[in-house]
Design a protein around this motif. Structure first.
Motif, short mmCIF file in Angstrom:
data_model
loop_
_atom_site.label_atom_id
_atom_site.label_comp_id
_atom_site.label_asym_id
_atom_site.label_seq_id
_atom_site.Cartn_x
_atom_site.Cartn_y
_atom_site.Cartn_z
N VAL A 93 0.82 -1.21 -0.08
CA VAL A 93 0.04 -0.01 -0.07
C VAL A 93 0.81 1.39 0.22
CG1 VAL A 93 -1.86 1.13 1.47
CG2 VAL A 93 -2.00 -1.15 1.08
N LEU A 94 1.63 1.55 0.96
CA LEU A 94 2.35 2.53 1.03
C LEU A 94 3.48 2.93 0.11
CD1 LEU A 94 3.09 2.88 5.25
CD2 LEU A 94 1.10 3.70 3.43
N LEU A 95 3.99 2.09 -0.55
CA LEU A 95 5.04 2.19 -1.49
C LEU A 95 4.46 2.83 -2.85
CD1 LEU A 95 7.63 -0.52 -1.29
CD2 LEU A 95 7.76 1.84 -0.29
N LEU A 96 3.02 2.56 -3.08
CA LEU A 96 2.30 3.11 -4.32
C LEU A 96 2.44 4.82 -4.00
CD1 LEU A 96 -0.69 0.82 -4.44
CD2 LEU A 96 1.17 1.24 -6.20
N ILE A 251 6.71 8.84 6.51
CA ILE A 251 6.10 9.49 7.41
C ILE A 251 4.88 8.69 7.91
CG2 ILE A 251 4.63 11.53 7.94
CD1 ILE A 251 6.72 13.25 5.94
N VAL A 252 4.22 8.33 7.01
CA VAL A 252 2.84 7.50 7.12
C VAL A 252 3.05 6.26 8.07
CG1 VAL A 252 0.91 6.08 6.18
CG2 VAL A 252 1.58 8.32 5.17
N ALA A 253 4.39 5.54 7.66
CA ALA A 253 4.75 4.39 8.37
C ALA A 253 5.04 4.67 9.74
CB ALA A 253 5.66 3.48 7.49
N ALA A 254 5.68 5.74 9.80
CA ALA A 254 6.21 6.17 11.19
C ALA A 254 4.93 6.57 12.13
CB ALA A 254 7.16 7.27 11.15
N ASN A 315 -5.35 8.65 12.98
CA ASN A 315 -5.35 9.43 11.40
C ASN A 315 -6.11 8.40 10.58
OD1 ASN A 315 -3.58 6.99 10.45
ND2 ASN A 315 -1.74 8.38 10.90
N GLU A 316 -6.41 8.81 9.45
CA GLU A 316 -7.09 8.05 8.52
C GLU A 316 -6.72 6.60 8.24
OE1 GLU A 316 -4.75 9.89 5.45
OE2 GLU A 316 -5.64 10.45 7.64
N PHE A 317 -5.32 6.40 8.27
CA PHE A 317 -4.84 5.02 7.82
C PHE A 317 -5.00 4.13 9.12
CE2 PHE A 317 -2.32 7.19 4.67
CZ PHE A 317 -2.42 6.26 3.43
N VAL A 318 -4.88 4.54 10.22
CA VAL A 318 -5.21 3.64 11.30
C VAL A 318 -6.65 3.28 11.40
CG1 VAL A 318 -5.25 3.37 13.73
CG2 VAL A 318 -3.33 4.66 12.70
#
Length: 395
Positions: A93-96, A251-254, A315-318
């Motif tokens: 997901v995040l690498l996209l 940043i999102v991963a962190a 946040n929205e990802f969580v």
């Protein structure tokens, strides 16, 4: 009956914004009404007409094709890793985000996006009577992140009083970056994520325009589209886009590591006193009343409220990660309402991001953003609820 409850919810949301307004006499009710009508027409068109459904399917198919292209790059770099059946969130997901950020940078360099953003913003300004800078920023926030959208209007910051500063900050917080949309599409139903983009854009400026009305001179309302342009060569644009996308992904991963870990810590502390109770359940009960009015069935409202509350405090990802397993077991109406609510940057962390960006542009105005930070979050959350309620009417 459900439609009447939704209308009541819209009235309550707009009413709360009205009570929060710092200049009730200068609210542009005509513009608010026009934007609300546009939202209803967009949702009706997308969900109830064959052409609208074809448009949604076409856009979704386009994004899926872009995701395929992005995966080629991901597979080349990490294709040798052995992962479990559920995959790895960072890889899948995040690498996209890196690919989509690069694509946006290239489209900006080729001067394809800047005029689209400028003229769409100008059209919104003309129809609604809102200032051009605020309208431009609202459209820009759909394509770029919170920081990038605010930086694009940095040359106009000296014209922004506190009300105008509130509106541009709320637009940045109420929308999402197109570079992240590809990641959202991997987790939640595409049709709701995609319709949330225009709806949340309009909701953000509607609520913000009620809370902080503006009345300005035309000479103080100039949009400089050059601030959106990318200098250098196309290869430099690609490189900068890739680096920016990589930074966003990290940043999102962190943030996910931090927020999910802290959420578990808070739940552990709560359960030392109240066995079997979690922060999500507490938030679910708090949000349940407005959730019912938004159109969520009563048997699902606590679970849905918990997800929406989680998004606000983390946040929205969580929230999306917690909501993803529920999608197959709850009603389509709840899926649509919650998905649209989640598709925005309205959370506590965004206050810091917006304030930090403004500080880099104008340190004096950063102090103002910090002072109305909670009001900013409240307005952005009301905007998300408004969009979600409108979608619920047509499900």
């Amino acid at each position: 009956m459900e439609v009447l409850l939704s209308i009541l919810a819209i009235g309550i949301i707009l009413g709360i914004a009205f009570l929060m307004s710092n200049d009730k006499k200068n609210i542009n009710f005509r513009g608010i009404g026009i934007m609300l009508l546009v939202q209803l027409l967009i949702t009706w068109f997308m969900f109830t007409t064959e052409i609208g459904r074809s448009v949604i399917n076409g856009i979704s198919a386009g994004f899926n094709k872009l995701i395929e292209f992005g995966r080629e790059g991901i597979d080349f770099v990490v294709g040798g890793f052995q992962v479990g059946e559920e995959g790895v969130f960072f890889i899948d997901v995040l690498l996209l985000i890196i690919f989509f950020a690069t694509l946006l940078s290239v489209l900006t360099y080729l001067k394809i996006l800047p005029p689209i953003i400028k003229y769409l913003g100008g059209l919104i300004s003309k129809i609604t009577g809102l200032p051009r800078v605020e309208s431009f920023n609202a459209v820009n926030s759909v394509f770029f992140g919170q920081s990038e959208a605010l930086i694009a209007i940095r040359s106009q910051f000296h014209h922004l009083n506190n009300n105008r500063l509130y509106i541009v900050s709320a637009s940045a917080m109420g929308s999402v970056s197109a570079s992240i949309v590809g990641a959202y599409l991997q987790m939640l139903p595409p049709q709701y994520v995609l319709v949330a983009l225009p709806l949340n854009m309009f909701s953000a400026i509607m609520i913000a325009s009620i809370i902080a009305p503006v009345n300005i001179k035309r000479e103080d309302d100039i949009v400089d589209v050059d601030n959106v342009s990318v200098e250098g060569s196309i290869f430099e644009a690609m490189g900068n886009g890739a680096l920016e996308g990589g930074k966003i992904a990290l940043i999102v991963a962190a943030m996910l590591i931090a927020f999910i870990g802290l959420l578990e810590l808070v739940n552990w502390l709560i359960q030392l006193v109240f066995v079997g109770i979690t922060l999500q359940e507490i938030l679910g009960w708090i949000i349940a009343p407005i959730g019912l009015l938004m159109g969520i069935p009563h048997e699902e409202v606590i679970e849905a409220g918990a997800i929406m509350g989680t998004k606000i405090v983390t946040n929205e990802f969580v929230a999306m990660l917690q909501f993803q397993p529920m999608v197959e077991t709850i009603s389509e109406k709840t899926v649509g309402i919650v998905t649209v609510f989640l598709t925005s940057f309205a959370n506590f962390a965004s206050i810091g991001i917006v304030a930090g960006t403004v500080k880099g542009i104008d340190s004096d105005k950063a102090a103002s953003v910090s002072r109305f930070g909670f009001k900013l979050l409240t307005g952005a959350t009301l905007a998300s609820a408004l969009s979600a309620t409108i979608v619920g009417i047509f499900l």
